[in-house]
Motif scaffolding. Structure first.
Motif, PDB file in Angstrom:
ATOM      1  N   VAL A   1       0.831  -1.151  -0.166  1.00  0.00           N
ATOM      2  CA  VAL A   1      -0.013   0.010  -0.105  1.00  0.00           C
ATOM      3  C   VAL A   1       0.817   1.260   0.119  1.00  0.00           C
ATOM      4  CG1 VAL A   1      -1.611   1.302   1.362  1.00  0.00           C
ATOM      5  CG2 VAL A   1      -2.144  -1.242   1.134  1.00  0.00           C
ATOM      6  N   TYR A   2       1.882   1.000   0.948  1.00  0.00           N
ATOM      7  CA  TYR A   2       2.757   2.434   0.890  1.00  0.00           C
ATOM      8  C   TYR A   2       3.642   2.669  -0.509  1.00  0.00           C
ATOM      9  CZ  TYR A   2       6.624   5.315   2.370  1.00  0.00           C
ATOM     10  OH  TYR A   2       7.537   6.369   2.712  1.00  0.00           O
ATOM     11  N   ALA A   3       3.879   1.449  -1.117  1.00  0.00           N
ATOM     12  CA  ALA A   3       4.521   1.596  -2.485  1.00  0.00           C
ATOM     13  C   ALA A   3       3.852   2.093  -3.544  1.00  0.00           C
ATOM     14  CB  ALA A   3       5.129   0.395  -2.751  1.00  0.00           C
ATOM     15  N   GLN A   4       2.400   1.933  -3.517  1.00  0.00           N
ATOM     16  CA  GLN A   4       1.627   2.470  -4.541  1.00  0.00           C
ATOM     17  C   GLN A   4       1.407   3.799  -4.247  1.00  0.00           C
ATOM     18  OE1 GLN A   4      -2.698   1.323  -4.947  1.00  0.00           O
ATOM     19  NE2 GLN A   4      -1.854  -0.169  -6.679  1.00  0.00           N
ATOM     20  N   GLU A   5       1.716   4.633  -5.613  1.00  0.00           N
ATOM     21  CA  GLU A   5       1.514   6.143  -5.535  1.00  0.00           C
ATOM     22  C   GLU A   5       0.237   6.579  -6.452  1.00  0.00           C
ATOM     23  OE1 GLU A   5       5.108   8.123  -6.186  1.00  0.00           O
ATOM     24  OE2 GLU A   5       5.904   7.262  -4.393  1.00  0.00           O
ATOM     25  N   ARG A   6      -0.245   7.494  -6.074  1.00  0.00           N
ATOM     26  CA  ARG A   6      -1.197   8.237  -7.043  1.00  0.00           C
ATOM     27  C   ARG A   6      -1.274   9.485  -7.117  1.00  0.00           C
ATOM     28  NH1 ARG A   6      -7.885   7.111  -6.070  1.00  0.00           N
ATOM     29  NH2 ARG A   6      -7.258   5.136  -6.557  1.00  0.00           N
ATOM     30  N   THR A   7      -1.181   9.971  -8.426  1.00  0.00           N
ATOM     31  CA  THR A   7      -0.937  11.492  -9.011  1.00  0.00           C
ATOM     32  C   THR A   7      -2.234  11.886  -9.769  1.00  0.00           C
ATOM     33  OG1 THR A   7       1.443  11.083  -8.890  1.00  0.00           O
ATOM     34  CG2 THR A   7       0.714  12.956 -10.006  1.00  0.00           C
ATOM     35  N   TYR A   8      -2.553  12.959  -9.722  1.00  0.00           N
ATOM     36  CA  TYR A   8      -3.897  13.595 -10.452  1.00  0.00           C
ATOM     37  C   TYR A   8      -3.485  14.528 -11.583  1.00  0.00           C
ATOM     38  CZ  TYR A   8      -6.077  11.773  -6.311  1.00  0.00           C
ATOM     39  OH  TYR A   8      -6.550  10.849  -5.408  1.00  0.00           O
ATOM     40  N   PHE A   9      -4.059  14.402 -12.830  1.00  0.00           N
ATOM     41  CA  PHE A   9      -3.741  15.264 -13.769  1.00  0.00           C
ATOM     42  C   PHE A   9      -4.878  15.946 -14.534  1.00  0.00           C
ATOM     43  CE2 PHE A   9      -0.661  11.837 -13.556  1.00  0.00           C
ATOM     44  CZ  PHE A   9       0.749  12.618 -13.759  1.00  0.00           C
ATOM     45  N   ASP A  10      -4.668  17.285 -15.104  1.00  0.00           N
ATOM     46  CA  ASP A  10      -5.768  17.736 -15.729  1.00  0.00           C
ATOM     47  C   ASP A  10      -5.897  17.057 -17.333  1.00  0.00           C
ATOM     48  OD1 ASP A  10      -3.803  19.124 -17.243  1.00  0.00           O
ATOM     49  OD2 ASP A  10      -3.912  20.763 -16.040  1.00  0.00           O
ATOM     50  N   GLU A  11      -6.720  18.020 -18.112  1.00  0.00           N
ATOM     51  CA  GLU A  11      -6.886  17.325 -19.293  1.00  0.00           C
ATOM     52  C   GLU A  11      -5.470  17.217 -20.148  1.00  0.00           C
ATOM     53  OE1 GLU A  11      -8.555  21.509 -20.845  1.00  0.00           O
ATOM     54  OE2 GLU A  11      -9.913  19.554 -21.166  1.00  0.00           O
ATOM     55  N   ASN A  12      -4.632  18.087 -19.848  1.00  0.00           N
ATOM     56  CA  ASN A  12      -3.402  18.264 -20.630  1.00  0.00           C
ATOM     57  C   ASN A  12      -2.192  17.476 -19.853  1.00  0.00           C
ATOM     58  OD1 ASN A  12      -4.550  20.321 -22.466  1.00  0.00           O
ATOM     59  ND2 ASN A  12      -4.408  22.014 -20.832  1.00  0.00           N
ATOM     60  N   TRP A  13      -2.574  16.725 -19.055  1.00  0.00           N
ATOM     61  CA  TRP A  13      -1.766  15.467 -18.072  1.00  0.00           C
ATOM     62  C   TRP A  13      -0.633  16.675 -17.409  1.00  0.00           C
ATOM     63  CZ3 TRP A  13      -2.030  10.795 -17.057  1.00  0.00           C
ATOM     64  CH2 TRP A  13      -3.172  10.249 -17.998  1.00  0.00           C
TER      65      TRP A  13
ATOM     66  N   THR B   1       8.727   7.428 -15.279  1.00  0.00           N
ATOM     67  CA  THR B   1       7.325   7.745 -15.182  1.00  0.00           C
ATOM     68  C   THR B   1       6.950   9.226 -15.449  1.00  0.00           C
ATOM     69  OG1 THR B   1       7.417   7.895 -12.808  1.00  0.00           O
ATOM     70  CG2 THR B   1       7.081   5.577 -13.799  1.00  0.00           C
ATOM     71  N   THR B   2       7.627   9.818 -16.077  1.00  0.00           N
ATOM     72  CA  THR B   2       7.526  11.366 -16.051  1.00  0.00           C
ATOM     73  C   THR B   2       6.375  11.341 -17.228  1.00  0.00           C
ATOM     74  OG1 THR B   2       9.809  11.955 -15.719  1.00  0.00           O
ATOM     75  CG2 THR B   2       8.474  13.459 -16.807  1.00  0.00           C
ATOM     76  N   PRO B   3       5.154  12.147 -17.005  1.00  0.00           N
ATOM     77  CA  PRO B   3       4.202  12.232 -17.860  1.00  0.00           C
ATOM     78  C   PRO B   3       4.451  12.716 -19.150  1.00  0.00           C
ATOM     79  CG  PRO B   3       3.465  12.922 -15.735  1.00  0.00           C
ATOM     80  CD  PRO B   3       5.092  12.673 -15.716  1.00  0.00           C
ATOM     81  N   SER B   4       4.072  12.057 -20.071  1.00  0.00           N
ATOM     82  CA  SER B   4       4.504  12.499 -21.701  1.00  0.00           C
ATOM     83  C   SER B   4       5.967  12.192 -21.985  1.00  0.00           C
ATOM     84  CB  SER B   4       4.170  13.961 -22.100  1.00  0.00           C
ATOM     85  OG  SER B   4       2.805  14.459 -21.713  1.00  0.00           O
ATOM     86  N   SER B   5       6.657  11.934 -21.088  1.00  0.00           N
ATOM     87  CA  SER B   5       8.090  11.653 -21.359  1.00  0.00           C
ATOM     88  C   SER B   5       8.408  10.165 -21.001  1.00  0.00           C
ATOM     89  CB  SER B   5       9.123  12.592 -20.796  1.00  0.00           C
ATOM     90  OG  SER B   5       8.901  13.950 -21.448  1.00  0.00           O
ATOM     91  N   GLU B   6       7.536   9.242 -20.831  1.00  0.00           N
ATOM     92  CA  GLU B   6       7.780   7.935 -20.087  1.00  0.00           C
ATOM     93  C   GLU B   6       8.961   7.501 -20.943  1.00  0.00           C
ATOM     94  OE1 GLU B   6       3.546   9.293 -19.030  1.00  0.00           O
ATOM     95  OE2 GLU B   6       4.978   9.195 -20.950  1.00  0.00           O
ATOM     96  N   VAL B   7       9.584   6.333 -20.399  1.00  0.00           N
ATOM     97  CA  VAL B   7      10.491   5.422 -20.930  1.00  0.00           C
ATOM     98  C   VAL B   7      10.016   4.219 -20.771  1.00  0.00           C
ATOM     99  CG1 VAL B   7      12.787   4.616 -21.253  1.00  0.00           C
ATOM    100  CG2 VAL B   7      12.658   6.948 -20.699  1.00  0.00           C
ATOM    101  N   PHE B   8       9.300   3.663 -21.615  1.00  0.00           N
ATOM    102  CA  PHE B   8       8.542   2.460 -21.363  1.00  0.00           C
ATOM    103  C   PHE B   8       9.210   1.070 -21.753  1.00  0.00           C
ATOM    104  CE2 PHE B   8       4.730   5.102 -22.341  1.00  0.00           C
ATOM    105  CZ  PHE B   8       4.146   5.016 -21.168  1.00  0.00           C
ATOM    106  N   ASP B   9       9.082   0.171 -21.263  1.00  0.00           N
ATOM    107  CA  ASP B   9       9.780  -1.287 -21.415  1.00  0.00           C
ATOM    108  C   ASP B   9       8.774  -2.453 -21.503  1.00  0.00           C
ATOM    109  OD1 ASP B   9      11.948  -3.054 -21.895  1.00  0.00           O
ATOM    110  OD2 ASP B   9      13.212  -1.933 -20.812  1.00  0.00           O
ATOM    111  N   GLY B  10       8.636  -3.103 -22.576  1.00  0.00           N
ATOM    112  CA  GLY B  10       7.782  -4.159 -22.544  1.00  0.00           C
ATOM    113  C   GLY B  10       6.500  -3.577 -23.289  1.00  0.00           C
ATOM    114  N   LYS B  11       5.201  -4.716 -23.295  1.00  0.00           N
ATOM    115  CA  LYS B  11       3.979  -4.239 -23.816  1.00  0.00           C
ATOM    116  C   LYS B  11       3.102  -3.064 -22.937  1.00  0.00           C
ATOM    117  CE  LYS B  11      -0.462  -6.494 -25.201  1.00  0.00           C
ATOM    118  NZ  LYS B  11      -1.041  -7.707 -25.143  1.00  0.00           N
TER     119      LYS B  11
END
Length: 510
Positions: A18-30, A71-81
């Motif tokens: 629970v502690y490891a999971q984080e939640r962040t809120y964004f507007d329509e422009n992220w 995990t930077t919004p709009s600049s994520e570095v994804f790995d995998g599907k």
């Protein structure tokens, strides 16, 4: 004691998760925002060296999920599907990444869940695979299609109706930019093909929704037509033509199969051309739904041209002699004669023309009155020749019928002098407000405001200078500058925004 230890360990693990999971809120422009203003929110959970990202719509529906090292919004570095979802919860696309680079399978789906792209990407950004288009009467696509890509370049495209093996066209692209178009008719019967290389070719046009052959034309190696057939939407032959080594013909039929016109060609062996000699040449609209024009030939020359509207009503009838216009008759939609214009030396002489939204009246070769109408048939402008026949007096109206400008314009001595010279009075709310004198498109004195798509241009003469103010559509000034008065010689270059042409007076964008 062992049971107590196990329960304590489980509670500790749950608390860590629970502690490891984080939640962040964004507007329509992220952009990050507060919970009460959010349109999306993101939950992140550590997964070894990577982080699992889950983005949600405001209502809690999953919007995207995938692993990333950044995990930077709009600049994520994804790995995998990585998978994206519609607000309804359907898969919108899946993309495979390797350390932020798109590599491997990628699929995209439309709003109904149909596959529209099925591609495989390489590390250099190129891809191979297929894209799909679907028949939709509510859009421009009245057919199904499949395009195959190799190294990001289309190599094969099929356009078809319901059965991919039935009526269809196929385009095959070569690596050297060569191509071949293959055409198929009912039940997939092969009709012919057209290649980029020189040689005899066949060109086929189709109706869509449902897909039917509308025209077949066969061409010689020199590009001249050899034979052709035009079909109606019901499959009836509307027109057929053939050209051989001696002569040729074009025959036109109505929907019942009755012959309504026949045109004879004469072959000129020395120049290798076919000349229409006698008869009627019917031209159809783009969808072959009506005859748009008829040329009547006699002894190799057009002696009469007729133009028709989409309802088959005669609009215009032009008589010719030795290739020059003699007379034009204009007709109203109900079939009555609207006006007649006679010509002299192939130029308008006496009468009235109706071309598009313009009505022009001539007397002894001189334009004495011109009226321009809007699409709603409202008078937009009128220009009359004065009694001395040396000046035009014009009035320009807005779309509500109020006067915008009046101006007097001397008749130009040179027919090729397209510069604008006039005395202008501008009206605001029905009252004369500004006066301006223009010579060769340049403001000589006074002040004038001109409408543009982007707002309003205000020009004022101040001695050697033209003062220019530009306002946007909200009335806010966006430019305030001045220019030295020039002679107007650069009118055709379009570089001087202070130049005034007659057309600018007719702009009314309200």
């Amino acid at each position: 004691m062992k049971k107590l230890f196990t329960s304590a360990l489980l509670a500790l693990v749950l608390s860590i998760n629970v502690y490891a999971q984080e939640r962040t809120y964004f507007d329509e422009n992220w952009e990050k925002t507060t919970q009460d203003k959010m349109e999306y929110y993101r939950e992140t959970t550590a997964k070894g060296k990577l982080t699992l990202i889950k983005d949600f719509y405001k209502n809690g529906t999953l919007q995207m999920e995938g692993l990333a090292s950044d995990t930077t919004p709009s600049s994520e570095v994804f790995d995998g599907k990585v998978t994206w979802y519609t607000p309804e919860g359907k898969v919108m696309s899946t993309v495979t990444y390797s350390k932020g680079t798109q590599v491997g399978p990628s699929q995209t789906y439309d709003a109904t869940g149909r596959l529209i792209e099925d591609l495989v990407y390489k590390g250099d950004g190129t891809f191979s695979g297929k894209s799909y288009g679907y028949k939709d009467p509510d859009s421009e696509y009245y057919y199904n299609s499949i395009t195959t890509y190799e190294n990001s370049i289309p190599s094969h495209t099929i356009i078809y109706d319901e059965d991919i093996k039935g009526i269809r066209t196929e385009t095959i692209m070569g690596k050297d930019s060569s191509y071949e178009n293959k055409y198929y008719g009912e039940k997939g019967k092969y009709i012919g093909s057209a290649k980029s290389e020189s040689g005899e070719n066949t060109q086929v046009d189709y109706y869509y929704n449902p897909m039917r052959v509308s025209k077949i034309e066969k061409y010689k190696s020199d590009g001249s037509i050899k034979e052709g057939v035009v079909y109606s939407k019901t499959g009836k032959i509307l027109q057929e033509q053939k050209r051989n080594k001696k002569d040729g013909y074009k025959t036109t039929y109505d929907e019942s199969g009755k012959k309504i016109a026949h045109l004879v060609y004469q072959y000129d062996k020395e120049n290798d051309v076919y000349t229409p000699m006698d008869g009627e040449d019917h031209q159809f609209s783009y969808d072959n739904s009506y005859t748009s024009s008829i040329d009547v030939y006699q002894n190799g020359s057009v002696i009469l041209n007729k133009e028709f509207d989409e309802n088959g009503k005669l609009l215009k009838e032009t008589k010719l002699k030795d290739g020059t216009t003699q007379e034009i008759k204009y007709y109203a939609p109900e079939g009555t004669l609207k006006s007649t214009l006679t010509y002299k030396d192939d130029m308008p002489y006496n009468g009235t023309s109706h071309e598009g939204l313009d009505e022009n009246q001539y007397k002894d070769g001189v334009l004495i009155n011109r009226k321009t109408y809007s699409e709603e048939k409202k008078l937009k402008s009128e220009k009359k020749l004065n009694s001395k026949q040396n000046t035009y007096e014009a009035t320009v109206y807005d779309n509500k019928g109020a006067i915008l400008y009046t101006f007097t314009q001397p008749i130009q001595g040179d027919d090729f002098d397209y510069t604008f010279t006039a005395q202008i009075v501008q009206y605001v709310k029905g009252k004369p407000t500004y006066k301006a004198s223009v010579k060769n498109n340049t403001l000589q004195s006074g002040k004038i405001k001109l409408r543009t798509y982007n707002g309003v241009k205000e020009l004022e003469n101040n001695g050697k200078w033209i003062l220019l103010k530009v306002y946007n559509t909200e009335g806010k000034i966006v430019q305030d500058s001045k220019f030295l008065i020039n002679t107007g010689d650069d009118f055709f270059s379009g570089e001087n925004e202070t130049l005034i042409s007659e057309d600018l007076l007719y702009n009314d964008f309200e």
